[in-house]
Design an enzyme around this catalytic site. Structure first.
Site, PDB file in Angstrom:
ATOM      1  N   ASN A  56       0.832  -1.210   0.000  1.00 33.60           N
ATOM      2  CA  ASN A  56       0.000   0.000   0.000  1.00 33.60           C
ATOM      3  C   ASN A  56       0.862   1.254   0.000  1.00 33.60           C
ATOM      4  OD1 ASN A  56      -2.320  -1.539   0.113  1.00 33.60           O
ATOM      5  ND2 ASN A  56      -2.707  -1.192   2.288  1.00 33.60           N
ATOM      6  N   ARG A  75     -10.918  -4.674 -14.354  1.00 30.96           N
ATOM      7  CA  ARG A  75      -9.790  -5.547 -14.000  1.00 30.96           C
ATOM      8  C   ARG A  75     -10.201  -7.000 -14.180  1.00 30.96           C
ATOM      9  NH1 ARG A  75      -5.940  -2.315 -11.426  1.00 30.96           N
ATOM     10  NH2 ARG A  75      -6.778  -0.586 -10.184  1.00 30.96           N
ATOM     11  N   ARG A  80      -5.083   1.245 -13.402  1.00 33.80           N
ATOM     12  CA  ARG A  80      -3.691   1.423 -12.989  1.00 33.80           C
ATOM     13  C   ARG A  80      -3.040   0.127 -12.514  1.00 33.80           C
ATOM     14  NH1 ARG A  80      -4.015   6.004  -9.767  1.00 33.80           N
ATOM     15  NH2 ARG A  80      -3.386   7.363 -11.476  1.00 33.80           N
ATOM     16  N   HIS A 137     -15.318   2.715 -15.054  1.00 42.56           N
ATOM     17  CA  HIS A 137     -15.095   1.942 -13.835  1.00 42.56           C
ATOM     18  C   HIS A 137     -16.328   1.122 -13.449  1.00 42.56           C
ATOM     19  CE1 HIS A 137     -14.352   1.651  -9.324  1.00 42.56           C
ATOM     20  NE2 HIS A 137     -13.230   1.190  -9.812  1.00 42.56           N
ATOM     21  N   ARG A 178     -13.838   2.288   4.346  1.00 42.66           N
ATOM     22  CA  ARG A 178     -12.649   1.469   4.594  1.00 42.66           C
ATOM     23  C   ARG A 178     -11.380   2.307   4.713  1.00 42.66           C
ATOM     24  NH1 ARG A 178     -11.230  -1.529  -0.375  1.00 42.66           N
ATOM     25  NH2 ARG A 178      -9.670   0.091  -0.687  1.00 42.66           N
TER      26      ARG A 178
END
Length: 716
Positions: free
Chosen positions: A57, A388, A418, A448, A574
């Protein structure tokens, strides 16, 4: 940074004080991830994985967020963040100040876990810790397998400083000719070969290993045999990777796939934003690297843990079954949904809506439905948006089979997902070869959304099956991320979906829809409208929203307005959250919590009101300006009462979580809830999925029984 600052934003940041900077908020979230690595109730190898996740991350944070801030500091130095009023330079200063203690905290956590793994025979070793026979093995392996493939370099007048690849490890040292007493020192670099394993496992029954950079560092005298070697170290640079194709000056005739390949090439050569080192450097060497990389000393971080941690995820595969029970989570397989019967899925969806909850329930019913559609003679078209995909994707196989079976298959694939760009390029080429119609979306807007539409003919009538989800069509992450997937034959939603795909095909972002809410045009507007409806109810209003991140200033203002009106607002966020709860007179009725656990929380749920008037949506968008204004997103209303109850149950359990949930305080920090009985929401959902009873299908009457019943009713 999400949008050009408006004058009223200055009022927001200076007068209200109920917002926080997104980057600093993200760092607090990642610190929360690190807490899982320190939690003694989490199995040891899982704790080590959380160290790796924290590090990964942080790598992406530096590559993208810190990278973009450096660009901004050089191009628009006076621009201020709309939530904190900080310039890019001021944000960078605060980021580097906040990151330094996180490195120490991570190093300490890693050392403690590593120590506790020792008695299990899992040992990451330094060269000095090796047994004598192991040292012989390592030296022999180095001479025979590593030394012949190394590409050492020196830096002097005839050999310029090389380009160091992003996130690759290099062994470095000061070198002097042995035979020239007064020779100048020079820098020596040894790239760790990318095709060589990051770790060398040692012979024996235990899992004993040594990092490859430590092996090479130990034998630098063999690599640079003509030199005296000193100040040996190993380093890793992190480069800015924030390239957006829409920032490029493009000729409209450029092929988009070719453009993305060029973009990936550029990413490998961008500016250094961070340097990680294993050992403390002498001032002259530090100055040398600062000059070569054009960085400041505060951009250098010493790490006492490996700079690459991917090997941690492979260790569990080497464990004997008896040891796995103690060191990793108890295995869990996504369950067959109790809402799906054996047999044809399309036929079931035509009768009633079905909601799947990954990873507690399996993705298989959706994939099975696509497979059925690929060969169903009544199916005419399959259309889908893809952001994805996994490296191996049954979905692509079924879409290709559908095209080969004569179906009209349209795939809107986003090549700018990305770090998944190359994978998506490869899949797009595969689908085109099979006869799918592949389109790439819009120059300035990433697509998206997660939506799939099956169009079929029922007698002479055109009908639809629509799937809308909160997560990607990625079979790997569907077993790791929590996501919702709705399959419905509702004709109104199907009609909207058909209109959506038509608009995407002709480049129309301004389409209008009856039920679907679609960014960038209507999603935020509809959410704010629904918030206004709750505000009218005052203290009787209720809003619950679950998302990954929250940064949108217009939405933040509306949450504040709702709180002032007395509306109870629960936000399950989150990660990044730029609104602060509990600020007197502004967000007193706002409660914010974050859940970090075994699975990555990823579902987006928007709930407004209660009872019969409640409106619930699921979709692909977070309340971030990039999602609401710069992406194509789709959210779908839940029109089926039983599924609405299902989602309400999920929200109730999550809001009750006091094991993996943390509550945000008014300063942006997180604290654990205190309660007598423990509720771990993900554990609850796993248990419910395992013990759920499959809904009994309605028995289909035979024709003879139907005739008897009809005759009986006539006689009456």
């Amino acid at each position: 940074m999400d949008r050009v600052q408006k004058p009223e934003d200055h009022e927001l940041q200076c007068a209200l004080g109920y917002t926080q900077n997104r980057e600093l908020s993200w760092l607090k979230f990642n610190k929360r991830v690190l807490e899982e690595a320190k939690d003694s109730t989490v199995p040891l190898l899982e704790r080590m994985k959380f160290v790796a996740i924290f590090s990964s991350n942080l790598d992406e944070f530096f590559m993208i967020r810190v990278g973009s801030l450096f660009d901004m500091a050089h191009t628009d130095a006076s621009r201020r963040d709309s939530r904190s009023g900080l310039t890019a330079k001021e944000q960078l200063d605060k980021i580097f100040e906040a990151v330094a203690p996180l490195y120490k905290e991570r190093d300490k956590a890693y050392a403690e876990i590593k120590k506790q793994l020792g008695p299990y025979g899992i040992c990451g070793l330094n060269f000095k810790e090796l047994e004598q026979n192991e040292k012989k093995y390592v030296k022999k392996y180095f001479k025979e397998q590593i030394l012949p493939v190394l590409s050492p370099q020196i830096v002097d007048a005839n050999h310029p400083f090389p380009h160091l690849l992003n996130k690759e490890v290099y062994v470095t040292a000061n070198l002097k000719f042995k035979e020239k007493a007064n020779s100048k020192s020079m820098m020596g670099l040894v790239p760790i070969p990318q095709f060589v394993s990051d770790v060398l496992y040692l012979p024996g029954h235990d899992i004993r290993y040594i990092r490859m950079e430590k092996v090479i560092l130990e034998y630098l005298d063999l690599v640079f045999s003509k030199y005296e070697v000193s100040d040996a170290n190993y380093i890793c640079v992190t480069r800015n990777a924030d390239i957006a194709p829409d920032d490029e000056a493009l000729d409209v005739s450029d092929d988009f796939r070719y453009l993305m390949k060029e973009t990936l090439h550029k990413r490998r050569r961008m500016a250094v934003v961070r340097l990680e080192i294993a050992e403390k450097m002498k001032p002259d060497i530090e100055a040398y690297f600062c000059e070569k990389f054009n960085i400041e000393p505060h951009q250098i971080f010493r790490t006492k843990i490996p700079m690459k941690l991917a090997f941690i995820f492979a260790i569990s595969d080497k464990l004997p079954e008896s040891m796995k029970r103690s060191l990793i989570y108890h295995p869990f397989t996504p369950q067959n949904s109790a809402h799906v019967q054996e047999g044809n899925v399309m036929r079931q969806v035509k009768k009633r809506d079905i909601l799947l909850y990954y990873p507690f329930e399996s993705m298989n019913p959706f994939l099975k439905m696509i497979k059925e559609a690929s060969s169903d003679p009544n199916v005419m078209t399959i259309k889908i948006t893809i952001y994805r995909l996994a490296k191996k994707a049954r979905l692509v196989e079924y879409l290709c089979a559908a095209a080969e079976n004569g179906k009209d298959v349209t795939v809107l694939i986003e090549l700018r997902a990305r770090f998944d760009e190359q994978n998506n390029i490869d899949w797009s080429e595969r689908m085109e070869e099979a006869g799918c119609r592949v389109i790439y979306g819009f120059e300035s807007y990433k697509v998206h959304s997660k939506i799939c539409l099956i169009t079929y003919r029922n007698r002479n009538e055109i009908q639809y099956i629509t799937q809308i989800g909160t997560g990607n069509y990625n079979e790997k992450t569907a077993a790791m991320y929590t996501d919702l997937s709705l399959m419905t034959a509702n004709p109104a939603i199907g009609k909207d979906a058909a209109e959506f795909f038509k608009n995407m095909s002709i480049g129309n972002l301004d389409g209008t829809y009856e039920h679907l809410i679609v960014a960038p045009t209507s999603l935020k507007r509809k959410v704010l409208y629904l918030m206004d409806e709750e505000i009218k109810k005052g203290s009787g209003g209720r809003v619950i929203m679950k998302m990954n991140s929250l940064t949108d200033v217009d939405y933040i203002r509306k949450v504040c307005e709702a709180s002032k009106a007395g509306v109870r607002v629960d936000l399950i966020v989150r990660g990044i959250c730029c609104i602060l709860p509990g600020i007197p007179e502004y967000t007193e009725n706002v409660r914010i919590m974050s859940i970090v656990g075994r699975y990555l929380e990823h579902a987006r749920i928007f709930s407004f009101g209660t009872g019969a008037e409640q409106k619930v949506y699921i979709g692909s968008a977070d309340m971030m300006t990039r999602n609401t204004q710069k992406r194509v997103e789709v959210a779908c209303p839940i029109l089926d009462d039983s599924i609405r109850r299902q989602i309400n149950h999920y929200l109730k359990v999550m809001l009750s979580d006091n094991v993996k949930a943390r509550v945000m305080l008014c300063d942006g920090s997180y604290v654990k809830k205190t309660a007598e009985s423990q509720v771990d929401s993900q554990a609850v959902f796993m248990e419910e999925a395992i013990y759920a009873k499959r809904v009994a299908p309605k028995e289909e009457r035979r024709f003879g029984e139907w005739v008897k019943e009809l005759i009986g009713s006539i006689r009456k």
